[in-house]
Motif scaffolding. Structure first.
Motif, PDB file in Angstrom:
ATOM      1  N   ALA A 115      75.810  92.477   7.046  1.00 20.68           N
ATOM      2  CA  ALA A 115      76.887  92.847   6.206  1.00 20.68           C
ATOM      3  C   ALA A 115      77.928  93.975   6.533  1.00 20.68           C
ATOM      4  N   ALA A 116      76.989  95.139   7.225  1.00 15.04           N
ATOM      5  CA  ALA A 116      77.770  96.272   8.019  1.00 15.04           C
ATOM      6  C   ALA A 116      78.874  95.745   9.067  1.00 15.04           C
ATOM      7  N   VAL A 117      78.260  94.532   9.915  1.00 15.06           N
ATOM      8  CA  VAL A 117      79.226  94.169  10.719  1.00 15.06           C
ATOM      9  C   VAL A 117      80.578  93.410  10.334  1.00 15.06           C
ATOM     10  N   THR A 118      80.232  92.485   9.282  1.00 14.98           N
ATOM     11  CA  THR A 118      81.352  91.840   8.562  1.00 14.98           C
ATOM     12  C   THR A 118      82.287  92.999   7.771  1.00 14.98           C
TER      13      THR A 118
ATOM     14  N   ASP B 256      93.538  89.215  17.930  1.00 16.83           N
ATOM     15  CA  ASP B 256      94.596  88.436  18.595  1.00 16.83           C
ATOM     16  C   ASP B 256      94.078  87.050  18.820  1.00 16.83           C
ATOM     17  N   TYR B 257      92.788  87.025  18.925  1.00 14.48           N
ATOM     18  CA  TYR B 257      92.001  85.771  19.176  1.00 14.48           C
ATOM     19  C   TYR B 257      91.151  85.148  17.792  1.00 14.48           C
ATOM     20  N   PRO B 258      91.769  84.025  17.566  1.00 13.05           N
ATOM     21  CA  PRO B 258      91.117  83.678  16.106  1.00 13.05           C
ATOM     22  C   PRO B 258      89.883  83.243  16.010  1.00 13.05           C
ATOM     23  N   SER B 259      89.280  82.752  17.480  1.00 15.13           N
ATOM     24  CA  SER B 259      87.711  82.269  17.480  1.00 15.13           C
ATOM     25  C   SER B 259      86.817  83.409  17.726  1.00 15.13           C
ATOM     26  N   ALA B 260      87.245  84.777  17.917  1.00 13.41           N
ATOM     27  CA  ALA B 260      86.480  85.661  18.273  1.00 13.41           C
ATOM     28  C   ALA B 260      85.498  86.294  17.239  1.00 13.41           C
ATOM     29  N   PHE B 261      86.135  86.133  15.965  1.00 13.71           N
ATOM     30  CA  PHE B 261      85.381  86.587  14.832  1.00 13.71           C
ATOM     31  C   PHE B 261      84.323  85.698  14.611  1.00 13.71           C
ATOM     32  N   ASN B 262      84.513  84.406  14.838  1.00 13.62           N
ATOM     33  CA  ASN B 262      83.242  83.295  14.655  1.00 13.62           C
ATOM     34  C   ASN B 262      82.264  83.771  15.425  1.00 13.62           C
TER      35      ASN B 262
ATOM     36  N   VAL C 283      81.517  86.338  16.717  1.00 11.63           N
ATOM     37  CA  VAL C 283      80.829  87.733  16.271  1.00 11.63           C
ATOM     38  C   VAL C 283      80.054  87.342  15.215  1.00 11.63           C
ATOM     39  N   LEU C 284      80.211  86.793  14.342  1.00 15.75           N
ATOM     40  CA  LEU C 284      79.395  86.313  13.383  1.00 15.75           C
ATOM     41  C   LEU C 284      78.016  85.568  13.876  1.00 15.75           C
ATOM     42  N   VAL C 285      78.301  84.695  14.747  1.00 17.17           N
ATOM     43  CA  VAL C 285      77.398  83.988  15.520  1.00 17.17           C
ATOM     44  C   VAL C 285      76.309  84.919  16.169  1.00 17.17           C
ATOM     45  N   ILE C 286      76.848  85.682  17.002  1.00 17.31           N
ATOM     46  CA  ILE C 286      75.957  86.570  17.781  1.00 17.31           C
ATOM     47  C   ILE C 286      75.129  87.579  16.750  1.00 17.31           C
ATOM     48  N   THR C 287      76.109  88.237  15.905  1.00 17.03           N
ATOM     49  CA  THR C 287      75.358  89.242  14.719  1.00 17.03           C
ATOM     50  C   THR C 287      74.031  88.457  13.989  1.00 17.03           C
ATOM     51  N   GLY C 288      74.386  86.875  13.843  1.00 17.94           N
ATOM     52  CA  GLY C 288      73.206  86.232  12.888  1.00 17.94           C
ATOM     53  C   GLY C 288      72.051  85.977  13.878  1.00 17.94           C
ATOM     54  N   LEU C 289      72.454  85.786  15.107  1.00 25.08           N
ATOM     55  CA  LEU C 289      71.151  85.685  15.945  1.00 25.08           C
ATOM     56  C   LEU C 289      70.526  86.817  16.313  1.00 25.08           C
ATOM     57  N   ILE C 290      71.177  88.159  16.395  1.00 26.77           N
ATOM     58  CA  ILE C 290      70.445  89.541  16.560  1.00 26.77           C
ATOM     59  C   ILE C 290      69.678  89.722  15.205  1.00 26.77           C
ATOM     60  N   CYS C 291      70.249  89.517  13.857  1.00 29.94           N
ATOM     61  CA  CYS C 291      69.577  89.713  12.756  1.00 29.94           C
ATOM     62  C   CYS C 291      68.319  88.753  12.611  1.00 29.94           C
ATOM     63  N   GLY C 292      68.378  87.343  12.977  1.00 31.35           N
ATOM     64  CA  GLY C 292      67.219  86.664  13.167  1.00 31.35           C
ATOM     65  C   GLY C 292      66.232  86.953  13.906  1.00 31.35           C
ATOM     66  N   PHE C 293      66.582  87.272  15.355  1.00 33.84           N
ATOM     67  CA  PHE C 293      65.701  87.734  16.132  1.00 33.84           C
ATOM     68  C   PHE C 293      64.849  89.237  15.528  1.00 33.84           C
ATOM     69  N   LEU C 294      65.689  89.973  15.007  1.00 38.09           N
ATOM     70  CA  LEU C 294      65.161  91.257  14.367  1.00 38.09           C
ATOM     71  C   LEU C 294      64.104  90.876  13.322  1.00 38.09           C
ATOM     72  N   TYR C 295      64.400  89.910  12.524  1.00 32.89           N
ATOM     73  CA  TYR C 295      63.610  89.459  11.265  1.00 32.89           C
ATOM     74  C   TYR C 295      62.312  89.120  11.952  1.00 32.89           C
ATOM     75  N   PHE C 296      62.311  88.105  12.925  1.00 29.16           N
ATOM     76  CA  PHE C 296      61.210  87.563  13.262  1.00 29.16           C
ATOM     77  C   PHE C 296      60.286  88.752  14.172  1.00 29.16           C
ATOM     78  N   THR C 297      60.879  89.576  14.693  1.00 30.80           N
ATOM     79  CA  THR C 297      60.315  90.840  15.218  1.00 30.80           C
ATOM     80  C   THR C 297      59.555  91.454  14.422  1.00 30.80           C
ATOM     81  N   PHE C 298      60.120  91.673  13.197  1.00 33.91           N
ATOM     82  CA  PHE C 298      59.309  92.339  11.754  1.00 33.91           C
ATOM     83  C   PHE C 298      57.862  91.603  11.564  1.00 33.91           C
ATOM     84  N   LEU C 299      58.196  90.233  11.552  1.00 37.85           N
ATOM     85  CA  LEU C 299      57.084  89.301  11.060  1.00 37.85           C
ATOM     86  C   LEU C 299      55.891  89.666  12.272  1.00 37.85           C
ATOM     87  N   LEU C 300      56.417  89.582  13.510  1.00 39.48           N
ATOM     88  CA  LEU C 300      55.444  89.569  14.539  1.00 39.48           C
ATOM     89  C   LEU C 300      54.627  90.883  14.489  1.00 39.48           C
ATOM     90  N   TYR C 301      55.529  92.030  14.130  1.00 39.57           N
ATOM     91  CA  TYR C 301      54.677  93.445  14.057  1.00 39.57           C
ATOM     92  C   TYR C 301      53.833  93.455  13.060  1.00 39.57           C
TER      93      TYR C 301
END
Length: 421
Positions: free
Chosen positions: A370-373, A386-392, A394-412
């Motif tokens: 939510a902070a990134v958005t 200036d690039y319409p697809s750039a925001f998409n 950004v959302l995909v990369i942020t989602g992957l990072i958040c998902g990786f971070l969530y699974f990191t919490f689970l493994l911990y």
């Protein structure tokens, strides 16, 4: 010694004194009616301080009496504190007291005074009292033609112990039948209703345990004290009193009277006075020797009688101890059920904590997304817009990072064994 001899005379007058109103004359000449029954001087109609009692004699005959506390104290030679144990207005723990001429019994609902010739039972409509009266009369009448080694007071005491132990054991069995299904239901389904029922049963269990424990302690106390057991042999003490050589006392009184006559008629003769005092001393020594001889002869069977009473008490001690063990086992079962409930509640609490950790980790990850958005939602100038697809992207990369971070919490959490494997 004269009081101990005459204390049993009222009962011996049962055959000669009738239970009718007898007219007496006061000092002023007026006639008064007083109810004189067999065995009790001063027996009267219902008045101030009088209570209803049931008298059961050694032949199995019973009658209802109206006696006040003073008359009962005089007849049985009991202090007022012993009679308070029998007062239904007060609640006292169970007690068995051996006195000089009576045994005071306070066992649950059975409150009575046992003498060598009769049982004076507190009159009540309670089932135990009615059963005690009927069963004692029945046993005495049935044992007339049979030889019974136990004296009358032991048979009356045995019946009181028997009914008390059976009553307490029946209450324990009833409690077991009620509480075991509730505990099993509570172990499978924890609810407020079941917890309240178990709490009520546990209070009843504690009260019943205290009553059983008091009866057990009282029997154990009597078994440990040979003096108390010897004090409860009322028939033997009565026989000693009746067999006491009273002729020696009469000769002693005559001797002392003769000495006084000699001293008055011949005051100037010291030889005669000295011889009279010597005769008086010899008379005293004769009485003391005879009393000692009677006490030694009477105490020859003392060990046998104590053993007889000890065997009687031991039988009911084993019975009441078994009842107490049932209560302790039931209490342990309740404690085990409480431990099981606490374990289940702790397990549920752990599951809630685990779920709370998962929610907290998910909330943290969602906050980053939510902070990134939110940053990209601000109104500022940047080349990336200036690039319409750039925001998409950004959302995909942020989602992957958040998902990786969530699974990191689970493994911990797995590594720290916060969550079960």
């Amino acid at each position: 010694m004269e009081e101990s001899q005459t204390s049993y005379q009222p009962h011996s007058m049962n055959t000669s004194v009738s239970s009718h109103n007898i007219v007496r004359r006061n000092t002023d000449g007026n006639a008064t009616n007083s109810f004189q029954g067999p065995g009790f001087p001063g027996r009267k109609k219902r008045g101030h301080g009088s209570r209803s009692w049931i008298e059961i004699d050694q032949y199995g005959n019973s009658k209802t009496l109206e006696l006040d506390k003073a008359a009962l104290m005089r007849y049985c030679s009991l202090p007022a504190r012993d009679l308070r144990l029998l007062d239904p207005l007060f609640i006292y723990p169970s007690a068995i007291l051996g006195r000089e001429k009576a045994i005071v019994v306070n066992l649950e609902q059975i409150r009575c005074i046992i003498t060598a010739d009769e049982v004076i039972l507190m009159n009540s409509l309670d089932g135990c009292v009615v059963q005690y009266k009927s069963e004692l009369c029945k046993r005495i009448q049935n044992s007339k033609d049979q030889a019974d080694d136990l004296p009358f007071e032991f048979r009356a005491l045995e019946l009181a112990l028997e009914l008390t132990c059976m009553s307490l054991d029946a209450q324990v069995k009833e409690l077991e039948m009620e509480i075991y299904p509730v505990l099993d239901e509570l172990a499978s389904s924890i609810s407020t209703l079941n917890l309240e029922r178990v709490r009520r049963f546990k209070g009843h269990l504690l009260a019943l345990t205290q009553r059983v424990q008091k009866v057990r302690d009282e029997i154990e106390h009597l078994m440990d004290d040979d003096g108390d057991m010897a004090e409860m042999h009322l028939t033997e003490k009565k026989q000693r009193v009746e067999a006491y050589p009273w002729n020696d006392l009469h000769s002693l009184s005559n001797m002392s009277g003769g000495t006084r006559v000699l001293s008055v008629s011949a005051p100037d003769s010291p030889v005669e006075s000295i011889s009279g005092s010597q005769r008086l001393q010899r008379a005293f020594s004769t009485v003391m020797n005879s009393s000692k001889h009677g006490s030694f002869a009477g105490s020859s069977n003392n060990g046998e009688n104590i053993e007889q009473l000890e065997m009687l008490l031991e039988a009911y001690f084993v019975f009441i101890d078994n009842t107490l063990n049932k209560l302790l086992s039931l209490k342990e079962y309740i404690d085990d059920t409480e431990d099981l409930i606490n374990i289940k509640l702790g397990n549920v609490q752990n599951q809630l904590i685990q779920f709370e950790l998962l929610l907290t980790a998910a909330t943290f990850v969602a906050t980053i997304f939510a902070a990134v958005t939110g940053v990209f939602g601000m109104n500022f100038t940047a080349t990336i817009f200036d690039y319409p697809s750039a925001f998409n992207w950004v959302l995909v990369i942020t989602g992957l990072i958040c998902g990786f971070l969530y699974f990191t919490f689970l493994l911990y959490f797995k590594h720290k064994k916060v969550f079960p494997s």
